[in-house]
Design a protein around this motif. Structure first.
Motif, PDB file in Angstrom:
ATOM      1  N   ASP A 173       4.325   3.209   3.559  1.00 14.23           N
ATOM      2  CA  ASP A 173       5.264   2.388   2.804  1.00 14.23           C
ATOM      3  C   ASP A 173       4.700   2.151   1.402  1.00 14.23           C
ATOM      4  OD1 ASP A 173       6.976   0.471   1.756  1.00 14.23           O
ATOM      5  OD2 ASP A 173       6.635  -0.984   3.355  1.00 14.23           O
ATOM      6  N   LYS A 174       5.446   2.556   0.366  1.00 15.08           N
ATOM      7  CA  LYS A 174       4.987   2.389  -1.013  1.00 15.08           C
ATOM      8  C   LYS A 174       4.847   0.928  -1.403  1.00 15.08           C
ATOM      9  CE  LYS A 174       6.669   6.744  -2.740  1.00 15.08           C
ATOM     10  NZ  LYS A 174       7.433   7.464  -3.740  1.00 15.08           N
ATOM     11  N   GLU A 175       5.471   0.046  -0.658  1.00 18.73           N
ATOM     12  CA  GLU A 175       5.412  -1.384  -0.949  1.00 18.73           C
ATOM     13  C   GLU A 175       4.393  -2.120  -0.076  1.00 18.73           C
ATOM     14  OE1 GLU A 175       7.064  -2.533  -3.593  1.00 18.73           O
ATOM     15  OE2 GLU A 175       7.781  -0.471  -3.842  1.00 18.73           O
ATOM     16  N   GLN A 176       3.568  -1.368   0.634  1.00 22.75           N
ATOM     17  CA  GLN A 176       2.568  -2.012   1.489  1.00 22.75           C
ATOM     18  C   GLN A 176       1.706  -2.937   0.631  1.00 22.75           C
ATOM     19  OE1 GLN A 176      -0.167   0.597   3.544  1.00 22.75           O
ATOM     20  NE2 GLN A 176      -0.498  -0.920   5.121  1.00 22.75           N
ATOM     21  N   PRO A 177       1.539  -4.175   1.047  1.00 24.10           N
ATOM     22  CA  PRO A 177       0.788  -5.119   0.216  1.00 24.10           C
ATOM     23  C   PRO A 177      -0.692  -4.770   0.131  1.00 24.10           C
ATOM     24  CG  PRO A 177       1.327  -6.115   2.327  1.00 24.10           C
ATOM     25  CD  PRO A 177       2.008  -4.771   2.291  1.00 24.10           C
ATOM     26  N   MET A 178      -1.312  -5.309  -0.889  1.00 23.30           N
ATOM     27  CA  MET A 178      -2.755  -5.162  -1.046  1.00 23.30           C
ATOM     28  C   MET A 178      -3.451  -5.826   0.145  1.00 23.30           C
ATOM     29  SD  MET A 178      -3.757  -3.719  -3.968  1.00 23.30           S
ATOM     30  CE  MET A 178      -5.312  -4.458  -4.484  1.00 23.30           C
ATOM     31  N   PRO A 179      -4.565  -5.255   0.587  1.00 28.91           N
ATOM     32  CA  PRO A 179      -5.341  -5.934   1.631  1.00 28.91           C
ATOM     33  C   PRO A 179      -5.837  -7.280   1.101  1.00 28.91           C
ATOM     34  CG  PRO A 179      -6.200  -3.723   1.214  1.00 28.91           C
ATOM     35  CD  PRO A 179      -5.187  -4.012   0.160  1.00 28.91           C
ATOM     36  N   LYS A 180      -6.049  -8.202   1.987  1.00 32.64           N
ATOM     37  CA  LYS A 180      -6.626  -9.507   1.647  1.00 32.64           C
ATOM     38  C   LYS A 180      -7.834  -9.699   2.548  1.00 32.64           C
ATOM     39  CE  LYS A 180      -3.057 -11.282  -0.849  1.00 32.64           C
ATOM     40  NZ  LYS A 180      -3.070 -10.414  -1.985  1.00 32.64           N
TER      41      LYS A 180
END
Length: 158
Positions: A139-146
């Protein structure tokens, strides 16, 4: 009795952006002098180490410089595709990064180092897995890891 102290982010605890920029600048000088890693990284852009500093800083709770100005988690993952990284590459990369963290006197308390090493282990293992692929359905919108003080996201499912 309650503890009203705000727990700092890993980014804050480490010392902020100047620390991450110095870490990656110093580290990538070692990478380019290393016989195993130099061939993998010799073609990196001159901005590479700064992008990595901003990426790690954001993952550790710092400003969203990377995701808002330089790329996304999707783009970072895709930079590793087709690189065919080995376990030997991964281990050497970690060794040099941890040596650099010690030299620059990043916090050495067990909690910070545990979180730092945990993220580096997690991220480098994903990089090796993705480096075996030429394409990736992500998914191109996968959020940044935290990353925080010890939480994990559950088992890795490709």
């Amino acid at each position: 009795m309650t503890n009203d102290k705000k727990i700092p982010t890993l980014y804050e605890w480490a010392g902020g952006m100047p620390v991450f920029e110095k870490l990656t600048d110093t580290f990538y000088k070692k990478v380019l002098a290393d016989p195993l890693l130099e061939p993998v990284f010799k073609h990196m852009s001159t901005e590479h180490q700064q992008h990595v500093a901003h990426f790690i800083a954001e993952v550790f709770g710092g400003p969203k410089t990377y995701s808002e100005q330089e790329g996304s988690h999707f783009k970072m993952v895709h930079k590793h595709l087709g690189k065919h990284l080995t376990e030997e590459h991964r281990k050497r990369w970690i060794t040099l990064l941890l040596e650099t963290a010690d030299e620059l006197q990043l916090p050495d308390d067990p909690e910070f180092r545990s979180a730092f090493v945990g993220y580096i282990e997690w991220g480098t293992r994903i990089a090796v897995i993705n480096s075996r692929e030429n394409t990736l359905d992500m998914d191109k919108e996968q959020p940044m890891p935290k990353w925080g003080w010890g939480e994990t996201g559950g088992p890795y499912i490709p």
